[in-house]
Design an enzyme around this catalytic site. Structure first.
Site, PDB file in Angstrom:
ATOM      1  N   ASP A 151       1.014  -1.241   0.031  1.00  0.00           N
ATOM      2  CA  ASP A 151      -0.004  -0.029  -0.009  1.00  0.00           C
ATOM      3  C   ASP A 151       0.962   1.323  -0.069  1.00  0.00           C
ATOM      4  O   ASP A 151       2.039   1.011   0.148  1.00  0.00           O
ATOM      5  CB  ASP A 151      -0.970  -0.294   1.371  1.00  0.00           C
ATOM      6  CG  ASP A 151      -1.956   1.294   1.450  1.00  0.00           C
ATOM      7  OD1 ASP A 151      -2.339   1.476   0.398  1.00  0.00           O
ATOM      8  OD2 ASP A 151      -1.858   1.795   2.523  1.00  0.00           O
TER       9      ASP A 151
ATOM     10  N   ASP B 213      -0.268   5.185   1.211  1.00  0.00           N
ATOM     11  CA  ASP B 213      -0.397   6.093   2.199  1.00  0.00           C
ATOM     12  C   ASP B 213      -0.293   5.338   3.592  1.00  0.00           C
ATOM     13  O   ASP B 213      -0.950   4.066   3.747  1.00  0.00           O
ATOM     14  CB  ASP B 213      -1.795   6.657   2.184  1.00  0.00           C
ATOM     15  CG  ASP B 213      -1.833   7.492   0.991  1.00  0.00           C
ATOM     16  OD1 ASP B 213      -0.939   8.103   0.642  1.00  0.00           O
ATOM     17  OD2 ASP B 213      -3.182   7.882   0.260  1.00  0.00           O
TER      18      ASP B 213
ATOM     19  N   ASP C  18      -3.320  12.130   0.069  1.00  0.00           N
ATOM     20  CA  ASP C  18      -4.317  13.203  -0.414  1.00  0.00           C
ATOM     21  C   ASP C  18      -4.627  14.389   0.808  1.00  0.00           C
ATOM     22  O   ASP C  18      -5.169  15.304   0.254  1.00  0.00           O
ATOM     23  CB  ASP C  18      -5.620  12.330  -0.360  1.00  0.00           C
ATOM     24  CG  ASP C  18      -5.587  11.621  -1.974  1.00  0.00           C
ATOM     25  OD1 ASP C  18      -5.007  11.953  -2.764  1.00  0.00           O
ATOM     26  OD2 ASP C  18      -6.376  10.758  -2.120  1.00  0.00           O
TER      27      ASP C  18
ATOM     28  N   ASP D  12      -4.850   3.498  -3.393  1.00  0.00           N
ATOM     29  CA  ASP D  12      -5.864   4.499  -3.383  1.00  0.00           C
ATOM     30  C   ASP D  12      -5.570   6.039  -3.590  1.00  0.00           C
ATOM     31  O   ASP D  12      -6.557   7.031  -3.468  1.00  0.00           O
ATOM     32  CB  ASP D  12      -7.131   4.409  -2.537  1.00  0.00           C
ATOM     33  CG  ASP D  12      -8.381   4.628  -2.939  1.00  0.00           C
ATOM     34  OD1 ASP D  12      -8.704   5.109  -4.021  1.00  0.00           O
ATOM     35  OD2 ASP D  12      -9.361   4.579  -2.003  1.00  0.00           O
TER      36      ASP D  12
ATOM     37  N   ASP E   2      -1.865  -1.206   5.628  1.00  0.00           N
ATOM     38  CA  ASP E   2      -2.503  -0.543   6.909  1.00  0.00           C
ATOM     39  C   ASP E   2      -3.773  -0.574   7.059  1.00  0.00           C
ATOM     40  O   ASP E   2      -4.690  -0.106   8.048  1.00  0.00           O
ATOM     41  CB  ASP E   2      -1.742   0.853   7.271  1.00  0.00           C
ATOM     42  CG  ASP E   2      -2.481   1.973   6.397  1.00  0.00           C
ATOM     43  OD1 ASP E   2      -3.489   2.617   6.762  1.00  0.00           O
ATOM     44  OD2 ASP E   2      -1.812   2.083   5.211  1.00  0.00           O
TER      45      ASP E   2
END
Length: 241
Positions: free
Chosen positions: A8, A10, A19, A99, A179
């Site tokens: 992942d 972030d 973001d 994402d 996470d």
């Protein structure tokens, strides 16, 4: 013998949410309440589209955004871990499933000279329009009821493995490092020889332990980490076996 590392981005590779970090570019470093409250669960990408319009309307240019994003801190030990993976690429294939968006991830990894550690980055496509506004699209469409509308990480992982299999590439073990709540879906796809590495104290770890308490644990092994040096220690043992 080859291992697949799935990261992942972030709160895993970087110690922040990319973001929300961009909000530092906004006037007074905050968003108006109306915009902040416009987020609907499962529709983060559309919300970020509105944030980027707001930044563009306020004259925030690409250069300023890039300067801000490249100050985001990496998680403890992560730069060393990625350096170690880069030195052992014959053993590790390495992908990001995130994402965030292509622009932010590219800026951050290239500024740290780490982009070439990753074979592929699967994230929401972003680009600057002719008027200088950053725009972002959903990564794909899917039918998974558990995941946000724009991204099912299980689907991404499964399609990547199918494509690799067609090329004759198979993996001794998949190591999934994440996470967030949206990392549970791909973790539940992992098999008993694989390992999930949830970050300590974050949503993924809590969801995995809740499943174990409910007597429906995930099939793969689980190793919790708080510093990426712990991940590196595990990988060093793995490649010696």
């Amino acid at each position: 013998m080859k291992f697949l590392l799935v990261f992942d981005f972030d709160h895993t590779i970087i110690d922040e949410n990319s973001d929300t970090w961009i909000v530092k570019c906004a006037p007074e470093k905050k968003l108006p309440n109306g915009l902040r409250n416009s987020y609907r669960p499962g529709h983060w990408t559309e919300y970020m589209g509105r944030v980027f319009v707001y930044l563009g309307d306020n004259g925030v240019k690409e250069e300023e955004m890039k300067r801000t994003m490249t100050t985001v801190p990496f998680t403890a030990g992560m730069v060393d871990l990625l350096g170690f993976i880069g030195e052992n690429k014959q053993l590790f294939d390495c992908i990001i499933v995130s994402d965030s968006n292509t622009v932010f991830i590219d800026w951050i990894l290239k500024a740290a000279d780490l982009r070439n550690v990753f074979d592929e980055v699967f994230t929401n496509p972003a680009a600057f329009s002719s008027t200088g506004y950053l725009t972002v699209q959903n990564f794909h469409a899917h039918r998974c009821a558990k995941c946000p509308k724009n991204l099912c990480k299980r689907k991404v992982l499964k399609e990547f493995l199918d494509k690799q299999s067609e090329r004759g590439v198979s993996y001794t073990q998949i190591v999934y490092i994440g996470d967030g709540g949206n990392d549970l879906c791909p973790v539940m796809f992992l098999k008993k020889d694989d390992i999930a590495m949830p970050r300590q104290g974050y949503t993924l770890e809590k969801k995995i332990s809740r499943l174990a308490q409910d007597l429906s644990p995930v099939e793969c092994s689980v190793l919790v980490w708080s510093s990426a040096t712990e991940i590196m220690s595990y990988l060093k043992v793995l490649i010696k076996e």
